[in-house]
Design an enzyme around this catalytic site. Sequence first.
Site, PDB file in Angstrom:
ATOM      1  N   ASP A 177       0.865  -1.602  -0.291  1.00  0.00           N
ATOM      2  CA  ASP A 177       0.031  -0.075   0.135  1.00  0.00           C
ATOM      3  C   ASP A 177       0.765   1.902  -0.357  1.00  0.00           C
ATOM      4  OD1 ASP A 177      -2.484   1.680   0.575  1.00  0.00           O
ATOM      5  OD2 ASP A 177      -3.473   0.158   0.915  1.00  0.00           O
ATOM      6  N   HIS A 248      -3.179   3.328  -4.079  1.00  0.00           N
ATOM      7  CA  HIS A 248      -1.667   2.452  -3.241  1.00  0.00           C
ATOM      8  C   HIS A 248      -0.696   2.069  -3.437  1.00  0.00           C
ATOM      9  CE1 HIS A 248      -5.644   2.900  -0.581  1.00  0.00           C
ATOM     10  NE2 HIS A 248      -6.427   1.955  -1.576  1.00  0.00           N
ATOM     11  N   GLU A 315      -9.797   2.737  -5.003  1.00  0.00           N
ATOM     12  CA  GLU A 315      -9.389   4.373  -4.922  1.00  0.00           C
ATOM     13  C   GLU A 315      -8.613   4.071  -5.522  1.00  0.00           C
ATOM     14  OE1 GLU A 315     -10.818   3.759   0.008  1.00  0.00           O
ATOM     15  OE2 GLU A 315      -9.596   3.310  -0.837  1.00  0.00           O
ATOM     16  N   ASP A 408     -12.920  -2.844  11.434  1.00  0.00           N
ATOM     17  CA  ASP A 408     -12.097  -1.661  11.685  1.00  0.00           C
ATOM     18  C   ASP A 408     -13.287  -0.716  12.046  1.00  0.00           C
ATOM     19  OD1 ASP A 408     -12.147  -2.107   8.696  1.00  0.00           O
ATOM     20  OD2 ASP A 408     -11.217   0.268   8.437  1.00  0.00           O
ATOM     21  N   THR A 457      -5.579  -2.256   9.362  1.00  0.00           N
ATOM     22  CA  THR A 457      -5.022  -1.863  10.256  1.00  0.00           C
ATOM     23  C   THR A 457      -4.445   0.022  10.155  1.00  0.00           C
ATOM     24  OG1 THR A 457      -3.135  -2.518   9.099  1.00  0.00           O
ATOM     25  CG2 THR A 457      -4.647  -4.341  10.526  1.00  0.00           C
ATOM     26  N   GLU A 458      -4.932   0.564   9.999  1.00  0.00           N
ATOM     27  CA  GLU A 458      -4.807   2.530  10.059  1.00  0.00           C
ATOM     28  C   GLU A 458      -4.371   2.505  11.295  1.00  0.00           C
ATOM     29  OE1 GLU A 458      -6.482   2.269   5.462  1.00  0.00           O
ATOM     30  OE2 GLU A 458      -6.967   1.126   7.952  1.00  0.00           O
TER      31      GLU A 458
END
Length: 541
Positions: A177, A248, A315, A408, A457-458
């Site tokens: 990413d 990304h 995205e 999340d 997992t940001e």
Amino acid sequence: MDLIPTPSHSTAYAADATFTLTPGTALEAGPGAEAAARWLRAAVGAATGLPLAPAGPSADGVVRLAVDETVPGGPEAYRITVDPASGVRITGADPAGVFWGAQTFRQMLGPDAFRRAPVRERVWEVPCGHLSDAPRFGWRGFMLDVARHFMPKDGVLRYLDLMAAHKLNVLHLHLTDDQGWRLEIRRYPELTAKGAWRARTKVGLRESTLWDERPHGGYYTQDDIREIVAYAAERHITVVPEIDMPGHSQAAIAAYPELGNADVLDTGALPVLPTWGVNPNVLAPSDEMLTFYENVFTEVLELFPGEFVHVGGDECPKDQWRESTAAQTRIKELDLEDEDGLQSWIIRHFDRWLADRGRRLIGWDEILEGGLAPGAAVSSWRGFAGGIAAAKSGHDVVMCPESHVYLDWRQSDSPDEPVPIAHVRTLEDVYRFEPVPAALSEEEARRVIGTQANVWTEVMDSARVVDYMAFPRLAAFAEVAWSDLPAPGERDWAGFEDRMRTHYRRLDALGVEYRRPEGPLPWQRRPGVVGRPKEGPPPIV
């Protein structure tokens, strides 16, 4: 027995009839069942302290494992028979079925069977009866994002064990990413020498003013990946790698600036991204970029033997392509309508490239933009609409809508929830998720090859936080993916809650730091770290 996922059928012989495992109980494995026997002897043997030795003349009952293709239910189906005199027989339609039966057998022994060593003297009894079971979906997935926050190899192996305990069989490993490249590629060493490390990390989402000034990173060597893939295969889990493109991709561009749109900005000045969100710095649609990623995928295919390779495709802002003379020239050369067509051209290129090598491309539902590549499968994340469109067009679909299975997202509207993201998605919400939309015909519904829960997992900077966000919701998802449940409104939520009381004790024995029904424990909170909560139920699209 409080089994999770709930089996298709179970019948008890008598309320008090049991089979007792003793130091003399033997373990026998027929052809095709040897791997399940190895796992059972290692895991259950360690927890019980029983040797589970091969059968001998003095055996005190036998646990028998066998493959029998006539077991009803198709691939991965199994049945278990427990008799007070003759012992336990676990029969699978294939080796995977035997393994899932062995997982159920461990649940039947009680929560202490999930520990790594005996904790007390006890009698190991199994209730007598008959049980038969088979999965609803062939793809029962869990996506683990190791690009945003790296999870060391041992943590991935632990999650493979947790997946196996819940009969999940696809680990979608998000390896690259903007914030990090996690896979060693021999031909391009800078991908990990530079692309695997960021100088600092945003704490919380973009709204936050907090930073962790420590460098963060890590990557898996190719031998690490071989170990992960082999460990997964022993548990009948397929690892699907994701190499994100054309968006990304800033970590790759930071390592090799020629991959970016150098006629629009100074790509040599781009770092591995330290913050989150949709990022405008995307790959250039050049022949050099295609060759680079062909070389990357050549090494990926050496490491991951499964059918599917995930290419992301989500995205991808097109602003740089609109400003790039090289990108606009490429659009004209290829006689494309616009920048969406350019992204489709890139995805189609790798669809053909993978197909020529006997593999299949899967991507997020943005790969529908500009036309879906022939043979490609779709991970439908922005709701159900993309998956519906893909299935109606004859493409395979994995349903993973963010509105239901993005783990999340926050678990309650309590201010104690850590870094609250998006809408509330409770354990009950996940339990009532239905992966197959009513809008599909019976034939189209067969294109839904499975479902998947995703963990981004940001804001999950440790395995402890991943545990809290994933569990117990992943247990509910596992039942949705495996069991043939009634319609969402007709599901026995109260019964599932009752079974979860036992399952929490299994998670305790496994050391999982799940969210408790009453809310987070003090050290699971993140006071002062803002999130991005949204009120009310999520829109269902």
